[in-house]
Design a protein around this motif. Structure first.
Motif, mmCIF file in Angstrom:
data_model
loop_
_atom_site.group_PDB
_atom_site.id
_atom_site.type_symbol
_atom_site.label_atom_id
_atom_site.label_comp_id
_atom_site.label_asym_id
_atom_site.label_seq_id
_atom_site.Cartn_x
_atom_site.Cartn_y
_atom_site.Cartn_z
ATOM 1 N N LEU A 274 0.826 -1.204 0.000
ATOM 2 C CA LEU A 274 0.000 0.000 0.000
ATOM 3 C C LEU A 274 0.863 1.258 0.000
ATOM 4 O O LEU A 274 0.507 2.275 -0.603
ATOM 5 N N ARG A 275 2.003 1.200 0.672
ATOM 6 C CA ARG A 275 2.936 2.331 0.638
ATOM 7 C C ARG A 275 3.455 2.558 -0.783
ATOM 8 O O ARG A 275 3.545 3.702 -1.256
ATOM 9 N N VAL A 276 3.763 1.476 -1.481
ATOM 10 C CA VAL A 276 4.258 1.576 -2.853
ATOM 11 C C VAL A 276 3.184 2.163 -3.775
ATOM 12 O O VAL A 276 3.470 3.005 -4.639
ATOM 13 N N ILE A 277 1.933 1.743 -3.581
ATOM 14 C CA ILE A 277 0.847 2.280 -4.412
ATOM 15 C C ILE A 277 0.637 3.765 -4.114
ATOM 16 O O ILE A 277 0.360 4.562 -5.024
ATOM 17 N N ALA A 278 0.782 4.167 -2.851
ATOM 18 C CA ALA A 278 0.662 5.589 -2.505
ATOM 19 C C ALA A 278 1.758 6.403 -3.192
ATOM 20 O O ALA A 278 1.512 7.540 -3.633
ATOM 21 N N ILE A 279 2.954 5.849 -3.274
ATOM 22 C CA ILE A 279 4.033 6.531 -3.990
ATOM 23 C C ILE A 279 3.675 6.666 -5.469
ATOM 24 O O ILE A 279 3.909 7.718 -6.088
ATOM 25 N N ALA A 280 3.098 5.605 -6.029
ATOM 26 C CA ALA A 280 2.690 5.658 -7.437
ATOM 27 C C ALA A 280 1.609 6.723 -7.657
ATOM 28 O O ALA A 280 1.596 7.408 -8.680
ATOM 29 N N ARG A 281 0.718 6.863 -6.672
ATOM 30 C CA ARG A 281 -0.316 7.914 -6.789
ATOM 31 C C ARG A 281 0.327 9.289 -6.824
ATOM 32 O O ARG A 281 -0.117 10.179 -7.576
ATOM 33 N N LEU A 282 1.371 9.496 -6.034
ATOM 34 C CA LEU A 282 2.090 10.770 -6.071
ATOM 35 C C LEU A 282 2.803 10.941 -7.413
ATOM 36 O O LEU A 282 2.829 12.049 -7.972
ATOM 37 N N ASP A 283 3.369 9.850 -7.927
ATOM 38 C CA ASP A 283 3.996 9.924 -9.250
ATOM 39 C C ASP A 283 2.993 10.359 -10.312
ATOM 40 O O ASP A 283 3.303 11.180 -11.187
ATOM 41 N N GLU A 284 1.783 9.804 -10.223
ATOM 42 C CA GLU A 284 0.748 10.181 -11.192
ATOM 43 C C GLU A 284 0.370 11.657 -11.027
ATOM 44 O O GLU A 284 0.196 12.373 -12.019
ATOM 45 N N THR A 285 0.258 12.113 -9.782
ATOM 46 C CA THR A 285 -0.085 13.517 -9.531
ATOM 47 C C THR A 285 0.997 14.445 -10.056
ATOM 48 O O THR A 285 0.709 15.466 -10.691
ATOM 49 N N ASN A 286 2.261 14.091 -9.790
ATOM 50 C CA ASN A 286 3.364 14.910 -10.294
ATOM 51 C C ASN A 286 3.427 14.899 -11.816
ATOM 52 O O ASN A 286 3.749 15.916 -12.438
ATOM 53 N N ALA A 287 3.129 13.746 -12.404
ATOM 54 C CA ALA A 287 3.125 13.663 -13.864
ATOM 55 C C ALA A 287 2.051 14.557 -14.468
ATOM 56 O O ALA A 287 2.201 15.076 -15.584
ATOM 57 N N ALA A 288 0.959 14.765 -13.729
ATOM 58 C CA ALA A 288 -0.139 15.590 -14.243
ATOM 59 C C ALA A 288 0.177 17.086 -14.199
ATOM 60 O O ALA A 288 -0.429 17.868 -14.933
ATOM 61 N N VAL A 289 1.132 17.473 -13.334
ATOM 62 C CA VAL A 289 1.412 18.905 -13.159
ATOM 63 C C VAL A 289 1.833 19.575 -14.466
ATOM 64 O O VAL A 289 1.200 20.545 -14.908
ATOM 65 N N PRO A 290 2.915 19.119 -15.131
ATOM 66 C CA PRO A 290 3.291 19.784 -16.383
ATOM 67 C C PRO A 290 2.262 19.613 -17.484
ATOM 68 O O PRO A 290 2.054 20.521 -18.302
ATOM 69 N N VAL A 291 1.599 18.459 -17.501
ATOM 70 C CA VAL A 291 0.592 18.219 -18.543
ATOM 71 C C VAL A 291 -0.552 19.222 -18.421
ATOM 72 O O VAL A 291 -0.977 19.835 -19.409
ATOM 73 N N ILE A 292 -1.050 19.426 -17.199
ATOM 74 C CA ILE A 292 -2.170 20.345 -16.983
ATOM 75 C C ILE A 292 -1.738 21.789 -17.203
ATOM 76 O O ILE A 292 -2.444 22.577 -17.847
ATOM 77 N N LEU A 293 -0.553 22.152 -16.668
ATOM 78 C CA LEU A 293 -0.089 23.530 -16.815
ATOM 79 C C LEU A 293 0.162 23.888 -18.278
ATOM 80 O O LEU A 293 -0.236 24.966 -18.743
ATOM 81 N N ILE A 294 0.816 23.005 -19.001
ATOM 82 C CA ILE A 294 1.136 23.295 -20.397
ATOM 83 C C ILE A 294 -0.131 23.354 -21.246
ATOM 84 O O ILE A 294 -0.297 24.237 -22.088
ATOM 85 N N SER A 295 -1.049 22.426 -21.004
ATOM 86 C CA SER A 295 -2.301 22.432 -21.754
ATOM 87 C C SER A 295 -3.122 23.683 -21.440
ATOM 88 O O SER A 295 -3.632 24.361 -22.336
ATOM 89 N N GLY A 296 -3.260 23.995 -20.135
ATOM 90 C CA GLY A 296 -4.016 25.182 -19.747
ATOM 91 C C GLY A 296 -3.356 26.463 -20.198
ATOM 92 O O GLY A 296 -4.026 27.415 -20.628
ATOM 93 N N GLY A 297 -2.020 26.495 -20.120
ATOM 94 C CA GLY A 297 -1.297 27.681 -20.578
ATOM 95 C C GLY A 297 -1.440 27.903 -22.062
ATOM 96 O O GLY A 297 -1.580 29.043 -22.528
ATOM 97 N N ALA A 298 -1.418 26.822 -22.827
ATOM 98 C CA ALA A 298 -1.589 26.944 -24.278
ATOM 99 C C ALA A 298 -2.950 27.514 -24.621
ATOM 100 O O ALA A 298 -3.095 28.336 -25.538
ATOM 101 N N ALA A 299 -3.976 27.090 -23.857
ATOM 102 C CA ALA A 299 -5.323 27.629 -24.102
ATOM 103 C C ALA A 299 -5.393 29.121 -23.791
ATOM 104 O O ALA A 299 -6.183 29.855 -24.386
ATOM 105 N N ALA A 300 -4.526 29.588 -22.860
ATOM 106 C CA ALA A 300 -4.498 31.013 -22.509
ATOM 107 C C ALA A 300 -3.454 31.780 -23.312
ATOM 108 O O ALA A 300 -3.244 32.978 -23.069
ATOM 109 N N GLY A 301 -2.797 31.111 -24.250
ATOM 110 C CA GLY A 301 -1.816 31.778 -25.101
ATOM 111 C C GLY A 301 -0.460 31.970 -24.454
ATOM 112 O O GLY A 301 0.313 32.838 -24.893
#
Length: 367
Positions: free
Chosen positions: A65-92
């Motif tokens: 369960l500790r390992v899966i929690a780490i993976a959840r953080l990995d997924e959250t961190n992976a989403a940071v640049p994806v969301i920022l870049i996508s949202g930033g592109a929409a705002a120019g």
């Protein structure tokens, strides 16, 4: 010299009878209590061995369960640049501008698109089920597309949320299996306490991810009324979970929680982002970061740190459960060893005592 092991006696009709010898009597005298004590000791040893096996299984599952929690953080961190870049592109806004505003290097490093891909590829958890394998393929495709073109921000947000929900589902499924195992084991109270704390900390983690993100969105003016509703719900769930585990954390989790509460980043994020965002969601008003993009960038960076802190709390709670189960397994192993040694010593002493006593008694009788 007469036979003193089993002596014949003259019966009333002139027939010889049989009477037990000294050795046999001594053996019977020793055997009755030996069997009783041996039975109790054997049952204790069997129980200790079962407890050891159950405790080791709980420790292994807690670590998973500790390992899966780490993976959840990995997924959250992976989403940071994806969301920022996508949202930033929409705002120019370009990636360099977004990097400057957020204080996160979105070009290289852990919060870049290559870093996001590395996060996704880093954990075997993401390939452990068919659903997560499908999520991983979609996310890899999304990252590759973002490197050369734009992707709809709502689609990116939906895909990130779906990926996170699937990891949560895996964690909760494995936790349910662990909970059933603990209950069937009839584990000590310390195990039950750590188990409850672990579930509550993960509940806070689930809610905290969305509460932090929605707080930033509310302050920037993203998501409208729907974002405000989810912010209020997520924050309420986070606060409810925290109120349950705050007095029952294990030693590692308690230290992480105390450090988090006094962390300058957490205190500042709550004061300047989270509480104002809740007030904005409940009473309305103009989003203060709508025209203050540097402040929005700082808030986004602080949200990433805050989510990491909550993940560390979950990992510490899982480690507390694993450590307690390991202690229980060691105690059960020691009890098993003691029972086996005691039973062996009891047999040796009893047999030796019978032999010695029979010699001591039969020699003078023989003379």
């Amino acid at each position: 010299m007469e036979n003193i092991g089993a002596n014949p006696i003259q019966g009333p009709a002139g027939r010889q009878g049989w009477r037990p010898g000294v050795r046999l009597i001594l053996a019977l005298v020793a055997l009755v209590p030996l069997l009783g004590i041996g039975l109790l000791t054997g049952m204790s040893a069997a129980s200790a061995w079962t407890n050891r096996q159950d405790a080791r299984a709980v420790a292994a599952d807690a670590d998973l369960l500790r390992v899966i929690a780490i993976a959840r953080l990995d997924e959250t961190n992976a989403a940071v640049p994806v969301i920022l870049i996508s949202g930033g592109a929409a705002a120019g806004m370009s990636v360099p501008v977004l990097s400057k505003l957020s204080g996160l290097n979105l070009t290289t490093g852990p919060f870049s698109l290559p870093g996001s891909l590395a996060d996704i590829n880093s954990s075997p958890v993401f390939t452990s089920t068919p659903t997560l394998r499908a999520d991983t393929r979609q996310y890899r495709k999304l990252i590759t597309t973002l490197e050369t073109s734009t992707v709809s921000y709502p689609y990116v947000l939906h895909l990130s949320d779906s990926f996170g929900v699937d990891v949560d589902h895996l964690w909760l499924t494995d936790f349910a299996n662990l909970q059933e195992q603990v209950h069937s084991w009839k584990a000590p109270g310390e195990i039950e306490t750590h188990l409850a704390s672990l579930r509550q900390t993960y509940g806070a983690y689930e809610a905290g991810i969305y509460a932090d993100r929605d707080s930033v969105n509310a302050m920037v003016g993203i998501g409208g009324s729907q974002n405000n509703v989810t912010l209020i719900e997520s924050y309420g769930q986070y606060a409810a979970a925290a109120s349950q585990f705050v007095t029952a954390l294990g030693p590692l989790a308690h230290r992480v929680w105390s450090s988090m509460q006094s962390s300058p980043n957490h205190v500042r994020f709550v004061r300047t982002v989270e509480l104002p965002a809740l007030n904005l969601a409940e009473h309305g008003g103009t989003p203060p970061f709508l025209s203050d993009l540097p402040a929005a960038g700082v808030a986004a960076r602080e949200a990433v740190i805050d989510v990491t802190d909550i993940s560390n709390l979950v990992q510490a709670a899982a480690s507390d459960l694993r450590n307690e189960a390991t202690v229980q397994a060691a105690d059960a192993r020691n009890q098993f060893t003691f029972d086996v040694v005691f039973l062996a010593a009891l047999i040796v002493i009893s047999v030796g005592g019978v032999v010695l006593a029979s010699r001591i008694l039969t020699r003078p009788l023989g003379k």
